[in-house]
Scaffold this motif. Structure first.
Motif, PDB file in Angstrom:
ATOM      1  N   PHE A  97       0.996  -1.307  -0.049  1.00  0.00           N
ATOM      2  CA  PHE A  97       0.056  -0.033  -0.057  1.00  0.00           C
ATOM      3  C   PHE A  97       1.028   1.175   0.157  1.00  0.00           C
ATOM      4  O   PHE A  97       2.005   1.427   0.630  1.00  0.00           O
ATOM      5  CB  PHE A  97      -0.954   0.117   1.180  1.00  0.00           C
ATOM      6  CG  PHE A  97      -2.056  -0.960   1.170  1.00  0.00           C
ATOM      7  CD1 PHE A  97      -3.103  -0.779  -0.145  1.00  0.00           C
ATOM      8  CD2 PHE A  97      -2.347  -1.967   1.927  1.00  0.00           C
ATOM      9  CE1 PHE A  97      -4.074  -1.791   0.032  1.00  0.00           C
ATOM     10  CE2 PHE A  97      -3.346  -2.764   1.870  1.00  0.00           C
ATOM     11  CZ  PHE A  97      -4.094  -2.751   0.746  1.00  0.00           C
ATOM     12  N   ASN A 156       1.047  -1.616  15.293  1.00  0.00           N
ATOM     13  CA  ASN A 156       0.594  -2.543  14.161  1.00  0.00           C
ATOM     14  C   ASN A 156      -1.054  -2.743  14.464  1.00  0.00           C
ATOM     15  O   ASN A 156      -1.334  -2.691  15.656  1.00  0.00           O
ATOM     16  CB  ASN A 156       0.997  -3.588  14.070  1.00  0.00           C
ATOM     17  CG  ASN A 156       2.589  -3.356  13.507  1.00  0.00           C
ATOM     18  OD1 ASN A 156       3.294  -3.283  14.219  1.00  0.00           O
ATOM     19  ND2 ASN A 156       2.735  -3.336  12.172  1.00  0.00           N
ATOM     20  N   SER A 157      -1.822  -3.309  13.453  1.00  0.00           N
ATOM     21  CA  SER A 157      -3.130  -3.705  13.636  1.00  0.00           C
ATOM     22  C   SER A 157      -2.864  -4.620  14.871  1.00  0.00           C
ATOM     23  O   SER A 157      -2.506  -5.782  14.638  1.00  0.00           O
ATOM     24  CB  SER A 157      -3.570  -4.261  12.559  1.00  0.00           C
ATOM     25  OG  SER A 157      -3.560  -3.582  11.191  1.00  0.00           O
ATOM     26  N   HIS A 198      -6.021 -10.628   5.752  1.00  0.00           N
ATOM     27  CA  HIS A 198      -4.530 -10.349   6.091  1.00  0.00           C
ATOM     28  C   HIS A 198      -3.983 -11.657   6.628  1.00  0.00           C
ATOM     29  O   HIS A 198      -4.529 -12.043   7.779  1.00  0.00           O
ATOM     30  CB  HIS A 198      -4.448  -9.157   6.611  1.00  0.00           C
ATOM     31  CG  HIS A 198      -2.896  -8.686   6.499  1.00  0.00           C
ATOM     32  ND1 HIS A 198      -2.125  -8.642   7.349  1.00  0.00           N
ATOM     33  CD2 HIS A 198      -2.166  -8.326   5.543  1.00  0.00           C
ATOM     34  CE1 HIS A 198      -1.002  -8.235   7.334  1.00  0.00           C
ATOM     35  NE2 HIS A 198      -0.659  -8.046   6.029  1.00  0.00           N
ATOM     36  N   SER A 200      -1.821 -11.373   9.092  1.00  0.00           N
ATOM     37  CA  SER A 200      -1.905 -11.140  10.636  1.00  0.00           C
ATOM     38  C   SER A 200      -2.822 -11.840  11.596  1.00  0.00           C
ATOM     39  O   SER A 200      -2.432 -11.925  12.564  1.00  0.00           O
ATOM     40  CB  SER A 200      -1.895  -9.505  10.741  1.00  0.00           C
ATOM     41  OG  SER A 200      -3.135  -8.943  10.322  1.00  0.00           O
ATOM     42  N   THR A 251     -13.371  -7.872   6.472  1.00  0.00           N
ATOM     43  CA  THR A 251     -12.199  -7.124   5.871  1.00  0.00           C
ATOM     44  C   THR A 251     -12.952  -5.942   4.991  1.00  0.00           C
ATOM     45  O   THR A 251     -13.534  -6.351   4.035  1.00  0.00           O
ATOM     46  CB  THR A 251     -11.052  -7.711   5.160  1.00  0.00           C
ATOM     47  OG1 THR A 251     -10.679  -8.792   5.745  1.00  0.00           O
ATOM     48  CG2 THR A 251      -9.949  -6.763   4.578  1.00  0.00           C
ATOM     49  N   GLY A 253     -11.538  -3.629   2.473  1.00  0.00           N
ATOM     50  CA  GLY A 253     -10.167  -3.045   1.980  1.00  0.00           C
ATOM     51  C   GLY A 253      -9.414  -4.369   2.044  1.00  0.00           C
ATOM     52  O   GLY A 253      -8.269  -4.051   2.650  1.00  0.00           O
ATOM     53  N   THR A 255      -6.089  -6.643   1.272  1.00  0.00           N
ATOM     54  CA  THR A 255      -4.652  -6.516   0.795  1.00  0.00           C
ATOM     55  C   THR A 255      -4.614  -6.588  -0.663  1.00  0.00           C
ATOM     56  O   THR A 255      -3.869  -5.714  -1.364  1.00  0.00           O
ATOM     57  CB  THR A 255      -3.811  -7.392   1.425  1.00  0.00           C
ATOM     58  OG1 THR A 255      -4.225  -7.371   2.879  1.00  0.00           O
ATOM     59  CG2 THR A 255      -2.307  -6.604   1.570  1.00  0.00           C
ATOM     60  N   ASP A 280     -11.455  -5.379   9.709  1.00  0.00           N
ATOM     61  CA  ASP A 280     -10.143  -4.723   9.506  1.00  0.00           C
ATOM     62  C   ASP A 280     -10.200  -3.844   8.558  1.00  0.00           C
ATOM     63  O   ASP A 280     -10.497  -4.316   7.274  1.00  0.00           O
ATOM     64  CB  ASP A 280      -9.437  -6.178   9.046  1.00  0.00           C
ATOM     65  CG  ASP A 280      -8.118  -5.763   8.723  1.00  0.00           C
ATOM     66  OD1 ASP A 280      -7.751  -4.410   8.541  1.00  0.00           O
ATOM     67  OD2 ASP A 280      -7.355  -6.640   8.566  1.00  0.00           O
ATOM     68  N   ALA A 282      -7.850  -1.550   7.812  1.00  0.00           N
ATOM     69  CA  ALA A 282      -6.655  -0.838   7.908  1.00  0.00           C
ATOM     70  C   ALA A 282      -6.225  -0.101   6.873  1.00  0.00           C
ATOM     71  O   ALA A 282      -5.718   1.088   7.148  1.00  0.00           O
ATOM     72  CB  ALA A 282      -5.444  -2.171   8.147  1.00  0.00           C
ATOM     73  N   ASN A 309      -5.386   2.155   9.976  1.00  0.00           N
ATOM     74  CA  ASN A 309      -4.397   2.474   9.922  1.00  0.00           C
ATOM     75  C   ASN A 309      -4.101   3.734   9.223  1.00  0.00           C
ATOM     76  O   ASN A 309      -3.905   3.775   8.258  1.00  0.00           O
ATOM     77  CB  ASN A 309      -3.491   1.374   9.357  1.00  0.00           C
ATOM     78  CG  ASN A 309      -3.340   0.016  10.293  1.00  0.00           C
ATOM     79  OD1 ASN A 309      -4.013   0.134  11.235  1.00  0.00           O
ATOM     80  ND2 ASN A 309      -2.664  -0.933   9.843  1.00  0.00           N
ATOM     81  N   HIS A 311      -1.228   4.905   9.506  1.00  0.00           N
ATOM     82  CA  HIS A 311       0.087   4.931   8.578  1.00  0.00           C
ATOM     83  C   HIS A 311      -0.025   4.256   7.391  1.00  0.00           C
ATOM     84  O   HIS A 311       1.091   3.966   6.640  1.00  0.00           O
ATOM     85  CB  HIS A 311       1.148   3.964   9.779  1.00  0.00           C
ATOM     86  CG  HIS A 311       0.859   2.788   9.851  1.00  0.00           C
ATOM     87  ND1 HIS A 311       1.312   2.137  10.881  1.00  0.00           N
ATOM     88  CD2 HIS A 311       0.394   1.691   9.110  1.00  0.00           C
ATOM     89  CE1 HIS A 311       0.934   0.648  11.117  1.00  0.00           C
ATOM     90  NE2 HIS A 311       0.458   0.398   9.870  1.00  0.00           N
ATOM     91  N   LYS A 312      -1.145   3.924   6.938  1.00  0.00           N
ATOM     92  CA  LYS A 312      -1.146   3.291   5.449  1.00  0.00           C
ATOM     93  C   LYS A 312      -1.706   4.575   4.701  1.00  0.00           C
ATOM     94  O   LYS A 312      -0.862   5.136   3.883  1.00  0.00           O
ATOM     95  CB  LYS A 312      -2.283   2.238   5.331  1.00  0.00           C
ATOM     96  CG  LYS A 312      -1.788   0.971   5.950  1.00  0.00           C
ATOM     97  CD  LYS A 312      -2.760   0.047   5.433  1.00  0.00           C
ATOM     98  CE  LYS A 312      -1.990  -1.451   5.626  1.00  0.00           C
ATOM     99  NZ  LYS A 312      -1.200  -1.658   6.990  1.00  0.00           N
ATOM    100  N   SER A 321      -1.567   2.824  14.161  1.00  0.00           N
ATOM    101  CA  SER A 321      -2.806   1.852  13.609  1.00  0.00           C
ATOM    102  C   SER A 321      -3.791   2.106  14.879  1.00  0.00           C
ATOM    103  O   SER A 321      -3.232   1.811  16.025  1.00  0.00           O
ATOM    104  CB  SER A 321      -2.266   0.433  13.749  1.00  0.00           C
ATOM    105  OG  SER A 321      -3.480  -0.456  13.732  1.00  0.00           O
TER     106      SER A 321
HETATM  107  N1  PLP Z   1      -4.947  -5.293   7.600  1.00  0.00           N
HETATM  108  C1  PLP Z   1      -5.001  -5.359   6.319  1.00  0.00           C
HETATM  109  C2  PLP Z   1      -6.027  -5.486   5.111  1.00  0.00           C
HETATM  110  C3  PLP Z   1      -3.702  -5.171   5.600  1.00  0.00           C
HETATM  111  O1  PLP Z   1      -3.351  -4.884   4.347  1.00  0.00           O
HETATM  112  C4  PLP Z   1      -2.432  -5.132   6.430  1.00  0.00           C
HETATM  113  C5  PLP Z   1      -1.116  -4.709   5.894  1.00  0.00           C
HETATM  114  O2  PLP Z   1      -1.037  -4.317   4.863  1.00  0.00           O
HETATM  115  C6  PLP Z   1      -2.851  -5.477   7.937  1.00  0.00           C
HETATM  116  C7  PLP Z   1      -4.021  -5.495   8.323  1.00  0.00           C
HETATM  117  C8  PLP Z   1      -1.647  -5.153   8.613  1.00  0.00           C
HETATM  118  O3  PLP Z   1      -0.916  -3.947   8.940  1.00  0.00           O
HETATM  119  P1  PLP Z   1      -0.066  -3.337   9.772  1.00  0.00           P
HETATM  120  O4  PLP Z   1       0.864  -4.326  10.213  1.00  0.00           O
HETATM  121  O5  PLP Z   1       0.424  -2.256   9.164  1.00  0.00           O
HETATM  122  O6  PLP Z   1      -0.918  -2.784  11.122  1.00  0.00           O
END
Ligand code: PLP
Length: 524
Positions: A97, A156-157, A198, A200, A251, A253, A255, A280, A282, A309, A311-312, A321
């Motif tokens: 992103f 972070n998330s 994602h 994560s 989600t 949006g 990734t 999510d 983010a 986020n 930061h995105k 985040s």
């Molecule tokens: N969720 C989504 C949809 C993402 O695209 C990302 C990272 O690109 C994350 C969560 C995790 O992001 P971060 O580690 O920056 O919090």
């Protein structure tokens, strides 16, 4: 680019900190350097042009025994560190992103470093604690989300925090107290997300000792949105088989494509089965600042928690985040723990929030400062204008792809990411298209002139152009398009003159087919 760093004053003995004069002197140099860097970042290779080990080879393997001169240290930042960085803050960075560390956030990071507070307790950083609440409430208002909504900033998330709270919220489990290991009475826990969610989530499942099998990935429809019917069936099947469903992650949006799960329908299901709903958002959450994209967060008012986020795509440096929740008490019930040495009267009397009660680790730093300064600097109108411009640029690029005979869109562009691939008309083999596109991307990135990243959509190798940097303008997007064409031409072994004729649509190259290759045909 060479930015000379002026010679500094005579070095001081290394007792105590750098004195104020030296700090001022080098501080001015560093700020000048940063301004020059930002101004000329587009002239640097976007992808670091180094090989693994190059940086280590340029640095001594032993630590310094004597303090070194700041001039020398700063010179090494430029000589060793800078060439070893992929330039995320360049307008030509269009991978993953697109992100921006904009001026206000850069300055805030300097201030944060100077203050160096830990907002674990209200009293250890009253302004950091209260500013976080105020700033996140501003953003809530801008996004049109209903109050009350508790928010906290994480690096972070914080999906592991969310899942820990969600399972603590399940009556009778008492995992905080009794853990999971050796408890035969506890069935396997399950949470759900689409196959586009994602990674994560998997990391959080590993971290919490839930195991990867605790995440059931649900198929998506043609638009890469979770299939709610399949989700319903999966939950019912798991209940029959003795699993214990406890949460769903939707989600907004994704990734790969920026697709948006149907949050309202998922909220219905979560309410029916009593599951925690986390959204999510983010990346895409901030797009809801635009009135015409408000719909993105529809249904989120029913979610138990929501991550967005800055930061995105909100021009704020990394480590910003936001975790919003309607259930701060669940976070508190999961994480609140006050050792003797962190007792505080304000927290006990309920007068103030101690942020450490809502987090798995002690919340250090002052992250709200960079978001607060960013929101104030741009204002709502400025944020919307920039996000809208990124969407316009992505649509523009998508239009070019759509009308080109050599490229195709693989997902409709509705935000700032374009998913596409090269598809010269006569190549039909998916395997050859995958190889061709991978090589085109490698060529583009190796050139250092711009940077894109790949994904796979329904198994197909896909290129992603992600716009999110404030320095990405139409010029940069055109450059990326030209670079892609050049790389494709080179992969296909076509001369520039013939290629320009082909691009103008005056001729179709019949030899580019799946049929046996001609000698000059460098098809994969
Ligand atoms: N969720 C989504 C949809 C993402 O695209 C990302 C990272 O690109 C994350 C969560 C995790 O992001 P971060 O580690 O920056 O919090």
């Amino acid at each position: 680019m060479h930015i000379p760093l002026e010679a500094g004053p005579t070095p001081q003995p290394r007792e105590g900190d750098m004195d104020a004069e030296a700090l001022r002197h080098y501080g001015h140099q560093v700020v000048d350097w940063i301004a020059n860097y930002i101004q000329s970042v587009h002239t640097r290779p976007v992808l670091a042009q180094v090989k693994p080990g190059d940086i280590q080879d340029m640095l001594p393997s032993h630590p310094p025994s004597q303090g070194e001169e700041m001039d020398q240290i700063l010179a090494d930042v430029e000589r060793v560190i800078l060439p070893g960085l992929t330039q995320w803050n360049s307008g030509r960075f269009m991978g993953y992103f697109g992100v921006t560390s904009a001026g206000p956030g850069i300055l805030a990071n300097m201030l944060e470093g100077a203050f160096n507070v830990s907002r674990m307790l209200w009293k250890t950083a009253p302004a950091a604690t209260e500013l976080e609440q105020i700033t996140l409430d501003w953003l809530r208002q801008m996004l049109g989300l209903p109050a009350p909504l508790f928010g906290m900033i994480h690096h972070n998330s914080a999906i592991a925090n969310v899942l820990a709270a969600a399972r603590e919220f399940v009556p009778g489990l008492h995992i905080r107290q009794q853990g999971l290991a050796g408890r035969k009475e506890i069935p396997h826990l399950r949470f759900y997300a689409s196959e586009e969610a994602h990674s994560s989530l998997e990391k959080a499942a590993i971290l919490l000792g839930l195991g990867l099998e605790s995440l059931r990935k649900i198929e998506t429809d043609d638009a890469y949105r979770i299939n709610v019917e399949a989700l319903d069936q999966a939950i019912r099947e798991d209940l029959r088989e003795g699993w214990w469903p406890f949460a769903v992650v939707a989600t907004v949006g994704t990734t790969s494509t920026t697709s948006v799960d149907p949050v309202e329908s998922i909220a219905d299901l979560c309410e029916r089965y009593g599951l925690w709903l986390h959204v999510d958002a983010a990346y895409a959450g901030v797009a809801a600042l635009m009135p015409e994209k408000r719909w993105l967060l529809r249904g989120c008012e029913r979610a138990d928690s929501l991550s967005i986020n800055p930061h995105k795509w909100l021009f704020t440096p990394f480590h910003c985040s936001i975790l919003y929740t309607r259930r701060p008490q669940a976070l508190r019930a999961t994480f609140s723990l006050t050792p003797d040495y962190l007792q505080s009267t304000e927290g006990c009397s309920g007068q103030a929030i101690n942020l450490m009660d809502y987090d798995a680790s002690l919340p250090h730093g002052f992250p709200a400062l960079k978001l607060w300064m960013t929101l104030r600097y741009f204002g709502y109108d400025g944020l919307v204008a920039n996000i809208a411009e990124h969407c316009r640029l992505a649509r523009l690029f998508a239009d070019w792809v759509e009308v080109s005979s050599d490229w195709e869109l693989l997902f409709p562009t509705h935000l700032s990411v374009v998913c596409f691939r090269a598809h010269p008309w006569a190549i039909q083999s998916e395997e050859r298209l995958d190889h061709l596109n991978e090589r085109v991307l490698n060529r583009v990135n190796a050139s250092g002139r711009c940077f894109l990243s790949p994904t796979r959509l329904k198994g197909r190798y896909t290129l992603r152009l992600a716009i999110g940097n404030l320095r990405t303008r139409e010029e940069e997007v055109r450059l990326a398009w030209d670079e892609l064409h050049t790389a494709l031409r080179q992969e296909l072994g076509v001369t520039p003159t013939l290629w320009s004729t082909l691009r103008q649509g005056r001729l179709r190259l019949l030899s580019f087919s799946d049929a046996p290759a001609k000698p000059n045909n460098l098809l994969p």
